[in-house]
Design a protein around this motif. Sequence first.
Motif, mmCIF file in Angstrom:
data_model
loop_
_atom_site.group_PDB
_atom_site.id
_atom_site.type_symbol
_atom_site.label_atom_id
_atom_site.label_comp_id
_atom_site.label_asym_id
_atom_site.label_seq_id
_atom_site.Cartn_x
_atom_site.Cartn_y
_atom_site.Cartn_z
ATOM 1 N N HIS A 160 0.847 -1.194 0.000
ATOM 2 C CA HIS A 160 0.000 0.000 0.000
ATOM 3 C C HIS A 160 0.882 1.244 0.000
ATOM 4 C CE1 HIS A 160 -3.737 2.139 0.462
ATOM 5 N NE2 HIS A 160 -3.344 2.717 1.586
ATOM 6 N N LEU A 161 1.352 1.640 -1.195
ATOM 7 C CA LEU A 161 2.314 2.734 -1.338
ATOM 8 C C LEU A 161 1.809 3.769 -2.340
ATOM 9 C CD1 LEU A 161 5.715 0.816 -1.432
ATOM 10 C CD2 LEU A 161 4.699 2.015 0.492
ATOM 11 N N GLU A 216 -3.931 14.196 4.293
ATOM 12 C CA GLU A 216 -3.947 13.773 2.886
ATOM 13 C C GLU A 216 -2.585 14.025 2.265
ATOM 14 O OE1 GLU A 216 -4.936 12.843 -1.056
ATOM 15 O OE2 GLU A 216 -4.143 14.798 -0.481
ATOM 16 N N SER A 217 -2.041 13.024 1.577
ATOM 17 C CA SER A 217 -0.657 13.118 1.094
ATOM 18 C C SER A 217 -0.487 14.075 -0.078
ATOM 19 C CB SER A 217 -0.161 11.725 0.686
ATOM 20 O OG SER A 217 -0.971 11.172 -0.337
ATOM 21 N N HIS A 218 -1.489 14.210 -0.943
ATOM 22 C CA HIS A 218 -1.344 15.086 -2.101
ATOM 23 C C HIS A 218 -1.237 16.552 -1.683
ATOM 24 C CE1 HIS A 218 -3.055 11.401 -3.819
ATOM 25 N NE2 HIS A 218 -2.460 11.743 -4.942
ATOM 26 N N LEU A 253 4.672 11.130 2.207
ATOM 27 C CA LEU A 253 4.268 10.130 1.222
ATOM 28 C C LEU A 253 4.263 8.723 1.819
ATOM 29 C CD1 LEU A 253 6.185 11.468 -1.899
ATOM 30 C CD2 LEU A 253 3.713 11.426 -1.586
ATOM 31 N N SER A 254 5.218 8.424 2.670
ATOM 32 C CA SER A 254 5.252 7.105 3.307
ATOM 33 C C SER A 254 4.076 6.933 4.266
ATOM 34 C CB SER A 254 6.575 6.913 4.056
ATOM 35 O OG SER A 254 7.662 6.926 3.170
ATOM 36 N N TRP A 255 3.695 7.990 4.943
ATOM 37 C CA TRP A 255 2.525 7.941 5.816
ATOM 38 C C TRP A 255 1.249 7.801 4.989
ATOM 39 C CZ3 TRP A 255 -0.368 7.056 9.728
ATOM 40 C CH2 TRP A 255 -1.512 7.801 10.003
#
Length: 397
Positions: A122-123, A254-256, A282-284
């Motif tokens: 899940h990356l 949220e990563s974006h 991004l890893s989170w």
Amino acid sequence: MIRTILLACLSILLVASIITKPDAAFQASLQGLTVWWNIVFPGLLPFLTLLELMLAFGAVHALGTLLHPLMRKLFRLPGETGVAMVIGWTGGFPCGAETAAALRKSNTLTAKQGNRLLALSHLPSPLFMLLVVGTGFLHRPELGIAIALIVWLSALLPALVAARFTRREPVQTGQAAVDRPAAGIFRQAAKAMREARERDGRTFGKLLGDAVSVAVYKLMAIGGFMIFCAVLVKLMEPLLPSSIPPFVLSGLIESHIGTYAVSAFSFAGGVPWKAAAIAAVLSWGGISALLQAGSAIAGTGLSLRSLAIARILQSAVAFLLMLLCWKPLTWLMNGVTPAASAFAWQHDETYTSGIGAIRAGDLLSLWPYAPALLLIFTCGITLLAAVSVISARLRLR
């Protein structure tokens, strides 16, 4: 019951906040939409379409087959999980979670194996890291390459350590009973590719249309998460202490939008700290990525709490690895891509203009970096195949 009541109360509170602050909610929604429409959508649509074509033609299944001995030997997972790893690493959130859930439902792996596979597969999408983050947000494609390498490495290291402390579990009913001969691993990969294409069976015209539709659907879902989370971050900002950097809340949710907030923040430590923070975000993956995974694994017995713990660990590992590996990465990028000579700058000169000014034209060309990307990809595939063959031979002895 308590969880349901709590979620209902939080939903009512969110709606009330939007009603009391409609202007702030609208501006935040517009900002999330701007980043998605001007950068994420045009930057990822062609490549997500090509990824769907690769899946339909069986290229991803062939790579997964090459990983069979590797998954058994190094990660102590069923060989079939190689497909989940390849799909997750190429497709991004939540492709890996969906594939892991499918393998769990077919009884190919146990719950413990499924949780480890979920953390490994899940990356974030490599296309997002290379195109959107590297060229769109930072205007430094070489940074996108470095960040992607660190994110992948931060997922591999905990998985390898966890495998060393895991006992070999009995073979499940859905697993293959025998190992593939080392000499025939490439024939098996070609066979898997052919079988995947035969199972698909669509004509090229139909396949192309479906690939575009699926890519647009995925991007619409990403856009919805980005807009919703942008509003949520805006409404929660007044509750954040002034001592905490503003990108922390965005990256947590949220990563974006989190990576964009990090790219627009000026770090006292310069580019290395900015790259480390982006790798950590991004890893989170953000709470939104966890929710996507939770939706995919519902009813499979896989643990979302276990995934959250793994994400926190991987985020910390990614942050530390980027700082520790900064000089080696600088040397590597300067060696393989002369255009990346600016990579060694220690002062922060990344793109930091306003969020409303960013456009699709801000995506720099990756063509000068194509030789480096091709070399890394070729070496990676060759290394995986070599390790898989060696692992298969050692197991057969």
